[in-house]
Design a protein around this motif. Structure first.
Motif, PDB file in Angstrom:
ATOM      1  N   ASN A   7      63.579  28.076  37.946  1.00  0.00           N
ATOM      2  CA  ASN A   7      63.884  27.006  36.997  1.00  0.00           C
ATOM      3  C   ASN A   7      65.361  26.906  36.633  1.00  0.00           C
ATOM      4  OD1 ASN A   7      60.795  27.890  35.647  1.00  0.00           O
ATOM      5  ND2 ASN A   7      61.169  25.854  36.455  1.00  0.00           N
ATOM      6  N   LEU A  28      66.292  21.903  33.013  1.00  0.00           N
ATOM      7  CA  LEU A  28      65.020  22.415  33.509  1.00  0.00           C
ATOM      8  C   LEU A  28      64.901  21.891  34.934  1.00  0.00           C
ATOM      9  CD1 LEU A  28      62.212  23.772  33.109  1.00  0.00           C
ATOM     10  CD2 LEU A  28      61.357  21.512  32.544  1.00  0.00           C
ATOM     11  N   PHE A  39      65.953  20.587  27.875  1.00  0.00           N
ATOM     12  CA  PHE A  39      64.996  21.675  27.726  1.00  0.00           C
ATOM     13  C   PHE A  39      65.503  22.682  26.698  1.00  0.00           C
ATOM     14  CE2 PHE A  39      61.306  23.790  28.983  1.00  0.00           C
ATOM     15  CZ  PHE A  39      61.553  25.129  29.194  1.00  0.00           C
ATOM     16  N   LEU A  56      61.686  32.280  34.359  1.00  0.00           N
ATOM     17  CA  LEU A  56      60.629  31.323  34.679  1.00  0.00           C
ATOM     18  C   LEU A  56      60.168  30.613  33.406  1.00  0.00           C
ATOM     19  CD1 LEU A  56      59.121  30.546  37.274  1.00  0.00           C
ATOM     20  CD2 LEU A  56      57.320  32.122  36.586  1.00  0.00           C
ATOM     21  N   ALA A  57      60.229  29.280  33.421  1.00  0.00           N
ATOM     22  CA  ALA A  57      59.979  28.502  32.202  1.00  0.00           C
ATOM     23  C   ALA A  57      58.553  28.663  31.689  1.00  0.00           C
ATOM     24  CB  ALA A  57      60.269  27.017  32.457  1.00  0.00           C
ATOM     25  N   THR A  58      57.577  28.740  32.580  1.00  0.00           N
ATOM     26  CA  THR A  58      56.201  28.862  32.121  1.00  0.00           C
ATOM     27  C   THR A  58      55.984  30.181  31.373  1.00  0.00           C
ATOM     28  OG1 THR A  58      53.890  28.947  32.815  1.00  0.00           O
ATOM     29  CG2 THR A  58      55.496  29.674  34.409  1.00  0.00           C
ATOM     30  N   ASP A  59      56.554  31.270  31.921  1.00  0.00           N
ATOM     31  CA  ASP A  59      56.441  32.563  31.239  1.00  0.00           C
ATOM     32  C   ASP A  59      57.228  32.558  29.946  1.00  0.00           C
ATOM     33  OD1 ASP A  59      56.227  34.808  34.141  1.00  0.00           O
ATOM     34  OD2 ASP A  59      54.731  33.635  33.061  1.00  0.00           O
ATOM     35  N   GLN A  61      57.602  30.020  27.974  1.00  0.00           N
ATOM     36  CA  GLN A  61      56.778  29.299  26.998  1.00  0.00           C
ATOM     37  C   GLN A  61      55.620  30.159  26.529  1.00  0.00           C
ATOM     38  OE1 GLN A  61      56.061  25.661  29.263  1.00  0.00           O
ATOM     39  NE2 GLN A  61      57.624  24.595  28.094  1.00  0.00           N
TER      40      GLN A  61
ATOM     41  N   LEU B  92      46.690  31.175  35.646  1.00  0.00           N
ATOM     42  CA  LEU B  92      47.798  31.384  36.583  1.00  0.00           C
ATOM     43  C   LEU B  92      47.789  32.744  37.253  1.00  0.00           C
ATOM     44  CD1 LEU B  92      50.430  30.310  37.816  1.00  0.00           C
ATOM     45  CD2 LEU B  92      51.641  31.204  35.845  1.00  0.00           C
ATOM     46  N   ASP B 118      53.641  21.292  35.235  1.00  0.00           N
ATOM     47  CA  ASP B 118      53.747  21.872  36.549  1.00  0.00           C
ATOM     48  C   ASP B 118      52.464  22.629  36.909  1.00  0.00           C
ATOM     49  OD1 ASP B 118      56.807  23.251  37.726  1.00  0.00           O
ATOM     50  OD2 ASP B 118      54.911  22.928  38.768  1.00  0.00           O
ATOM     51  N   TYR B 119      52.277  22.989  38.182  1.00  0.00           N
ATOM     52  CA  TYR B 119      51.095  23.794  38.529  1.00  0.00           C
ATOM     53  C   TYR B 119      51.210  25.227  38.012  1.00  0.00           C
ATOM     54  CZ  TYR B 119      53.491  26.212  42.374  1.00  0.00           C
ATOM     55  OH  TYR B 119      54.341  26.988  43.115  1.00  0.00           O
ATOM     56  N   ILE B 120      52.455  25.680  37.703  1.00  0.00           N
ATOM     57  CA  ILE B 120      52.565  27.014  37.111  1.00  0.00           C
ATOM     58  C   ILE B 120      52.689  26.935  35.588  1.00  0.00           C
ATOM     59  CG2 ILE B 120      53.363  28.348  39.074  1.00  0.00           C
ATOM     60  CD1 ILE B 120      56.223  27.862  38.140  1.00  0.00           C
ATOM     61  N   ALA B 121      52.213  25.821  35.048  1.00  0.00           N
ATOM     62  CA  ALA B 121      52.085  25.648  33.595  1.00  0.00           C
ATOM     63  C   ALA B 121      53.415  25.544  32.843  1.00  0.00           C
ATOM     64  CB  ALA B 121      51.217  26.752  32.990  1.00  0.00           C
ATOM     65  N   THR B 122      54.382  24.899  33.461  1.00  0.00           N
ATOM     66  CA  THR B 122      55.610  24.552  32.742  1.00  0.00           C
ATOM     67  C   THR B 122      55.353  23.227  32.056  1.00  0.00           C
ATOM     68  OG1 THR B 122      56.835  25.442  34.628  1.00  0.00           O
ATOM     69  CG2 THR B 122      58.081  24.230  32.990  1.00  0.00           C
TER      70      THR B 122
END
Lengths: 204, 204
Positions: A7, A28, A39, A56-59, A61, B92, B118-122
């Motif tokens: 990201n 982002l 972002f 990693l943006a998902t982690d 969050q 995930l 996103d598919y990785i939950a962003t």
């Protein structure tokens, strides 16, 4: 494909005279593509404690949501805010819990502790804490940030000068990193107020 | 190969998706609707692995309906987006869904909104977003022509420009697109853009 560079991010926190500054970039991206330029990487835990999460943006969050939850529970039980040192320990513990399947994040924690003494620290993705007296950096632009901060940092800067220093260090570093940039977000926190400012740099 | 994109206009949000269902070199059908009407005022445009796409979006749709049954009021778009992100994030590290989602909705209090998941939950709230190879063309077209507060006619014109660009510049461009809109009057299908029609089966 490097997971920490998926990201793109840049984070820096710096200590001043009874104050601190924490700054991040605003991009982002998904590898080479930019998705958004607004972002938020830095979140407020309480008035005197800020958390920045790079990687990693998902982690970032997920981790932010878990930490906010833990802090709110702490506030209910203890009827007070968490000290920055305590919070750093909490983050470290949460990250080490996932030692063999980690969150791909590098947090930067900045807060005002007892007697308004500024506290900053960073850690790696499995919770190894790095306390520093002057500045901490994280993200894809971290190497440039180390250089910029080392040369621009001075002890005991007042809030206005600290803001200028952090902004210049951030902007010059992200300009050398293609995965971070698109402006900056700077928080300068003193015992009495929190000043939030948006920087406009090279918008690429 | 799947193209999904969307944008927010003045009091509405619009999403467009291609309608080809492809397995390797074979096009199974070219009128597959990939934009699900989540509830009266929400649309979910999904792209990715076809099994996951259908299963996951239906799962979200049923859970959003359950909330409304239990609590008597519908979820806001932000709540639905965060719920969707939560489900993707939980799955995930166990059994990930390979689905990219654009969630468009209209709330009475806050107006139209579009969420990029996103598919990785962003999760990120955006004014314009896109997934797939088509995003390289549609995002650039939208960067050039988008402005906040567009009318429906202007937005449809921009969507058509994006579709033209995808059709002419993407090597395996999908021939047909569906466009759906959500505004204060609800979520509904707006139009199809077909350049290849399925051959009608002659009756026996």
């Amino acid at each position: 494909m490097q997971i920490f560079e998926y990201n793109g991010s840049a984070l820096v926190a710096m200590v001043g005279k009874n104050c601190f500054a924490i700054a991040s970039d605003r991009r982002l991206g998904v590898q080479l593509q930019t998705i958004a330029t607004d972002f938020q990487r830095i979140s407020k835990i309480h008035d005197r404690l800020f958390l920045g999460l790079s990687g990693l943006a998902t982690d970032a969050q997920t981790l932010y949501q878990r930490l906010l939850f833990r802090h709110k529970l702490y506030q209910l039980r203890e009827e007070r805010d968490m000290k920055p040192e305590t919070f750093a320990n909490l983050v470290s513990a949460l990250l080490y819990e996932k030692r063999f399947g980690p969150y791909f994040c590098q947090p930067v924690i900045a807060g005002l502790g007892d007697e308004d003494k500024p506290f900053i620290c960073t850690m790696d993705s499995i919770g190894a804490k790095e306390l520093a007296k002057d500045f901490v950096v994280a993200g894809t632009a971290s190497e440039s940030l180390y250089g910029a901060c080392e040369s621009m940092f001075k002890e005991d800067m007042e809030p206005e000068e600290l803001f200028e220093t952090v902004s210049q260090a951030l902007l010059s570093s992200v300009d050398r990193d293609c995965l971070s940039g698109w402006g900056g977000h700077v928080y300068v926190v003193t015992p009495t107020e929190v000043k939030e400012r948006i920087l406009k740099g090279r918008m690429d | 190969m799947e193209c999904v994109f969307g944008l927010v206009g003045n009091g509405f949000a619009i999403v467009a998706a291609d309608t080809s269902a492809v397995h390797s070199i074979l096009v199974h059908k070219s009128n597959e609707d990939k934009i699900m009407i989540l509830d009266s005022h929400k649309l979910i445009a999904a792209s990715g692995e076809s099994g996951d796409r259908v299963q996951f979006t239906e799962y979200i749709q049923k859970n959003v309906a359950l909330y409304q049954f239990r609590n008597g009021i519908p979820l806001t778009t932000a709540a639905a987006a965060n719920f969707t992100r939560g489900e993707l994030a939980t799955a995930l590290r166990k059994n990930p869904y390979f689905v990219n989602i654009l969630l468009a909705g209209y709330d009475k209090e806050t107006g139209p909104s579009l969420y990029y998941i996103d598919y990785i939950a962003t999760l990120h709230k955006v004014d314009k977003g896109a997934f797939g190879y088509g995003s390289y063309f549609s995002l650039s077209m939208m960067d050039r022509h988008y402005h906040s507060g567009m009318t429906v006619e202007e937005a449809i014109d921009l969507v058509d420009k994006c579709i033209m660009e995808i059709r002419s510049r993407l090597v395996v461009a999908p021939p047909n697109f569906v466009i759906k809109i959500v505004d204060k009057d609800g979520a509904r299908e707006y139009a199809w853009r077909e350049s290849v029609k399925d051959v009608a089966v002659a009756s026996a």
